[in-house]
Design a protein around this motif. Structure first.
Motif, mmCIF file in Angstrom:
data_model
loop_
_atom_site.group_PDB
_atom_site.id
_atom_site.type_symbol
_atom_site.label_atom_id
_atom_site.label_comp_id
_atom_site.label_asym_id
_atom_site.label_seq_id
_atom_site.Cartn_x
_atom_site.Cartn_y
_atom_site.Cartn_z
ATOM 1 N N LEU A 80 0.837 -1.204 0.000
ATOM 2 C CA LEU A 80 0.000 0.000 0.000
ATOM 3 C C LEU A 80 0.873 1.257 0.000
ATOM 4 O O LEU A 80 0.589 2.208 -0.732
ATOM 5 N N CYS A 81 1.928 1.252 0.799
ATOM 6 C CA CYS A 81 2.816 2.419 0.834
ATOM 7 C C CYS A 81 3.536 2.600 -0.502
ATOM 8 O O CYS A 81 3.667 3.714 -0.998
ATOM 9 N N ALA A 82 3.982 1.492 -1.096
ATOM 10 C CA ALA A 82 4.686 1.573 -2.380
ATOM 11 C C ALA A 82 3.761 2.037 -3.495
ATOM 12 O O ALA A 82 4.207 2.683 -4.445
ATOM 13 N N ALA A 83 2.462 1.737 -3.386
ATOM 14 C CA ALA A 83 1.500 2.087 -4.436
ATOM 15 C C ALA A 83 0.812 3.423 -4.167
ATOM 16 O O ALA A 83 -0.148 3.765 -4.859
ATOM 17 N N MET A 84 1.310 4.200 -3.215
ATOM 18 C CA MET A 84 0.709 5.511 -2.955
ATOM 19 C C MET A 84 0.801 6.394 -4.200
ATOM 20 O O MET A 84 -0.066 7.232 -4.424
ATOM 21 N N ALA A 85 1.847 6.207 -4.967
ATOM 22 C CA ALA A 85 1.926 6.801 -6.303
ATOM 23 C C ALA A 85 1.715 5.624 -7.256
ATOM 24 O O ALA A 85 2.426 4.620 -7.154
ATOM 25 N N PRO A 86 0.718 5.693 -8.144
ATOM 26 C CA PRO A 86 0.465 4.548 -9.035
ATOM 27 C C PRO A 86 1.752 4.072 -9.705
ATOM 28 O O PRO A 86 2.580 4.873 -10.135
ATOM 29 N N ALA A 87 1.905 2.746 -9.755
ATOM 30 C CA ALA A 87 3.135 2.160 -10.295
ATOM 31 C C ALA A 87 2.832 0.839 -10.971
ATOM 32 O O ALA A 87 1.889 0.139 -10.606
ATOM 33 N N ALA A 88 3.657 0.494 -11.941
ATOM 34 C CA ALA A 88 3.554 -0.797 -12.623
ATOM 35 C C ALA A 88 3.971 -1.908 -11.670
ATOM 36 O O ALA A 88 4.786 -1.694 -10.756
ATOM 37 N N VAL A 89 3.441 -3.092 -11.892
ATOM 38 C CA VAL A 89 3.757 -4.240 -11.046
ATOM 39 C C VAL A 89 5.265 -4.475 -11.002
ATOM 40 O O VAL A 89 5.838 -4.733 -9.943
ATOM 41 N N GLY A 90 5.940 -4.365 -12.135
ATOM 42 C CA GLY A 90 7.396 -4.558 -12.169
ATOM 43 C C GLY A 90 8.134 -3.547 -11.310
ATOM 44 O O GLY A 90 9.100 -3.889 -10.620
ATOM 45 N N ASP A 91 7.676 -2.303 -11.336
ATOM 46 C CA ASP A 91 8.295 -1.267 -10.499
ATOM 47 C C ASP A 91 8.042 -1.551 -9.020
ATOM 48 O O ASP A 91 8.931 -1.359 -8.183
ATOM 49 N N LEU A 92 6.831 -2.005 -8.700
ATOM 50 C CA LEU A 92 6.529 -2.356 -7.310
ATOM 51 C C LEU A 92 7.409 -3.521 -6.852
ATOM 52 O O LEU A 92 7.901 -3.527 -5.723
ATOM 53 N N ALA A 93 7.630 -4.487 -7.731
ATOM 54 C CA ALA A 93 8.483 -5.627 -7.390
ATOM 55 C C ALA A 93 9.902 -5.160 -7.074
ATOM 56 O O ALA A 93 10.515 -5.621 -6.107
ATOM 57 N N ARG A 94 10.424 -4.240 -7.876
ATOM 58 C CA ARG A 94 11.768 -3.712 -7.596
ATOM 59 C C ARG A 94 11.783 -2.936 -6.284
ATOM 60 O O ARG A 94 12.700 -3.071 -5.484
#
Length: 170
Positions: free
Chosen positions: A46-60
């Motif tokens: 949830l914290c990482a997705a506070m700014a919309p991001a691609a799944v690959g970016d979230l994984a990194r």
């Protein structure tokens, strides 16, 4: 207190201090997330997705496999915490953003973490708090760079351990 006690600052090395910090952070994340009915990984998503991001970016960002992030996103979407959409530039990319409920939980998670450090920060002058932030960011950047170099096979990378049931590769 002995001279080698972890509480004796001059006897603790940077790696030892990082180890202590890692354990303390893990506990802090667990406590904060559990109060919200989340796992630590869900709260981190949830914290990482506070700014919309691609799944690959979230994984990194989260330092885990894309498939793990996809599963986390799937469970969070089922709970109404995130939404998914196709990327603007590439329709094959899944972009993850928070719903209003996901945003509320992310903010509450951050507030719970802040509450755990508030007594310490209240004793520190502004300059010391700023220095702490700068030092923690510098440590994070240095460790991120070392990890990236290791993944890319650059100097300093250790070879993978050999399995004992096979002869070493020639």
């Amino acid at each position: 207190m002995s001279e080698t006690s972890p509480r004796h600052p001059s006897a603790v090395t940077v790696p030892q201090a990082l180890g202590r910090l890692r354990v303390a952070l893990q506990d802090a994340f667990l406590q904060a997330s559990r109060t919200l009915g989340l796992t630590a990984q869900q709260a981190e998503l949830l914290c990482a997705a506070m700014a919309p991001a691609a799944v690959g970016d979230l994984a990194r960002t989260l330092r885990c496999d894309r498939s793990n992030v996809s599963h986390l996103v799937e469970r969070a979407a089922a709970r109404g915490l995130v939404n998914r959409r196709s990327g603007d530039a590439d329709g094959r990319v899944t972009v993850v953003g928070l719903t209003a409920e996901g945003e509320r939980l992310a903010q509450r998670f951050i507030a719970a973490l802040e509450a755990q450090t508030r007594p310490l920060c209240a004793r520190w002058p502004d300059e010391r708090r700023q220095l702490a932030v700068e030092l923690l960011n510098e440590l994070s950047d240095t460790l991120d760079t070392a990890a990236s170099q290791a993944r890319a096979g650059r100097p300093g990378r250790h070879p993978p351990p050999q399995r004992r049931d096979r002869p070493p590769a020639s």
